[in-house]
Scaffold this active site. Sequence first.
Site, PDB file in Angstrom:
ATOM      1  N   THR A  54     -27.622  -8.161 -85.180  1.00  0.00           N
ATOM      2  CA  THR A  54     -28.643  -7.364 -85.863  1.00  0.00           C
ATOM      3  C   THR A  54     -29.072  -8.056 -87.148  1.00  0.00           C
ATOM      4  OG1 THR A  54     -29.150  -5.182 -86.770  1.00  0.00           O
ATOM      5  CG2 THR A  54     -26.942  -6.013 -87.153  1.00  0.00           C
ATOM      6  N   ARG A 100     -26.814  17.399 -87.551  1.00  0.00           N
ATOM      7  CA  ARG A 100     -26.889  16.379 -88.592  1.00  0.00           C
ATOM      8  C   ARG A 100     -27.919  16.745 -89.659  1.00  0.00           C
ATOM      9  NH1 ARG A 100     -25.353  13.489 -84.026  1.00  0.00           N
ATOM     10  NH2 ARG A 100     -23.880  11.779 -84.427  1.00  0.00           N
ATOM     11  N   SER A 127     -17.192  -2.973 -68.905  1.00  0.00           N
ATOM     12  CA  SER A 127     -17.572  -2.546 -70.250  1.00  0.00           C
ATOM     13  C   SER A 127     -16.375  -1.955 -70.984  1.00  0.00           C
ATOM     14  CB  SER A 127     -18.696  -1.515 -70.152  1.00  0.00           C
ATOM     15  OG  SER A 127     -19.092  -1.055 -71.427  1.00  0.00           O
ATOM     16  N   THR A 157     -44.585  -3.915 -79.960  1.00  0.00           N
ATOM     17  CA  THR A 157     -45.112  -4.756 -81.032  1.00  0.00           C
ATOM     18  C   THR A 157     -43.998  -5.574 -81.677  1.00  0.00           C
ATOM     19  OG1 THR A 157     -46.888  -3.193 -81.480  1.00  0.00           O
ATOM     20  CG2 THR A 157     -46.323  -4.706 -83.253  1.00  0.00           C
ATOM     21  N   THR A 171     -19.917  10.262 -81.873  1.00  0.00           N
ATOM     22  CA  THR A 171     -19.700   8.923 -82.420  1.00  0.00           C
ATOM     23  C   THR A 171     -18.224   8.550 -82.381  1.00  0.00           C
ATOM     24  OG1 THR A 171     -21.602   9.281 -83.876  1.00  0.00           O
ATOM     25  CG2 THR A 171     -20.181   7.428 -84.392  1.00  0.00           C
ATOM     26  N   LYS A 214     -27.998  -5.148 -90.938  1.00  0.00           N
ATOM     27  CA  LYS A 214     -26.758  -4.835 -91.640  1.00  0.00           C
ATOM     28  C   LYS A 214     -26.481  -5.924 -92.682  1.00  0.00           C
ATOM     29  CE  LYS A 214     -24.908  -1.749 -88.140  1.00  0.00           C
ATOM     30  NZ  LYS A 214     -26.114  -1.590 -87.326  1.00  0.00           N
TER      31      LYS A 214
END
Length: 409
Positions: A244, A21, A136, A277, A362, A247
């Site tokens: 999330t 990549r 799954s 944290t 991916t 996005k």
Amino acid sequence: MDYDSYFENALGRLKDERRYRVFADLERLAGRFPRAIWHSPEGPRDVIVWCSNDYLGMGQHPKVIAAMVETAARMGTGAGGTRNIAGTNHPLVELERELADLHAKEAALVFTSGYVSNQTGIATIAKLLPDCLILSDALNHNSMIEGVRQSQCEKRIFRHNDMGHLKELLKGAEPGRPKLIVFETLYSMDGDVAPINLICDLAEQYGAMTYADEVHAVGMYGARGGGQAEVQGAMARLDVIEGTLAKAFGCLGGYITGRLALIDAVRSYAPGFIFTTALPPAICAAAAAAIRHLKASGFERQRHQERSARVKAVLASAGLPVMASATHIVPVLVGGPERCKQASDLLLAEHAIYIQPINYPTVPKGSERLRITPSPYHDDALIDALAEALVDVWDRLDLPRRERAWAAE
């Protein structure tokens, strides 16, 4: 011992497989998205970004920026430590309230990223269920796969969106055994959607819990941006909804929502939450501002869907191999990692269009693609320029095309 040779050999294997990549040095410009500056080897160049996950452009929205700037000026930049040590900053408390309300759940818990929320959320929930069996979906994201693996529970993989196979696996499990079904509501590489109510039907029939990843749908779908579960009328049926902030909401972080006891148990047991944290106050305030705006405004979602539909139509009419997708994801099949990288490089160097190649692992080998994600800010001229650039690249690299009807299937 020459330790460096091990790392060099590992990198060499990736390069031989054309899977190494290379990151583009991009400078996003607030107020000009999807335009950005590419710091190329020859110097800065203006480019158009066509593969951002900031789907609605909320990362540059004035309300979101203002909330971040005001909160940073008032409260500083950092969170000061874990929530146990430093306390929970108040914007984070307000953010979790917004998230619980968004998904109509009793409580929410924020993590440092969507990856972590899946990885530690799934693992912790499954570990707290004695002898849990995890079911799954075969195309689940790596973060979910890692969560399943780290749970050390028995797992069974059901074929993607195959309700017959899922039923077969559930039927074969011991009736009284705790079971957890984990799946995504919208799969980001192909753009297909899970049959949420059918999954919930099976879960209720066989006494299983459900864990739904909404990361590519939250903010994007539903009257208030509650995701595919809101569209399909299934929010109340899901035990855990994960999402999330990075996005559609244009910020950073991940979260899970659910019943109070479940969320409190994860808060109390999850290492990925306890020992890291917390998100800084400014990020929490910005994310909350984005959520509040998208709960009330449907303009961004409507415009985004219209832009996505136009991109698909224009590219398909140009004879490009647009893969079938019922959502905002626009995958264009290339096939082969080297050709995919060549196409991406040509688009950037000669057409000032940035679309990162998507390769194995991916996506499966042979299905390498360019994954295009339109935004409300990609106008007709940009769409037409994209189509012309792609046609030029396809002709120069002699890439395979498909019949126009195939793209519309």
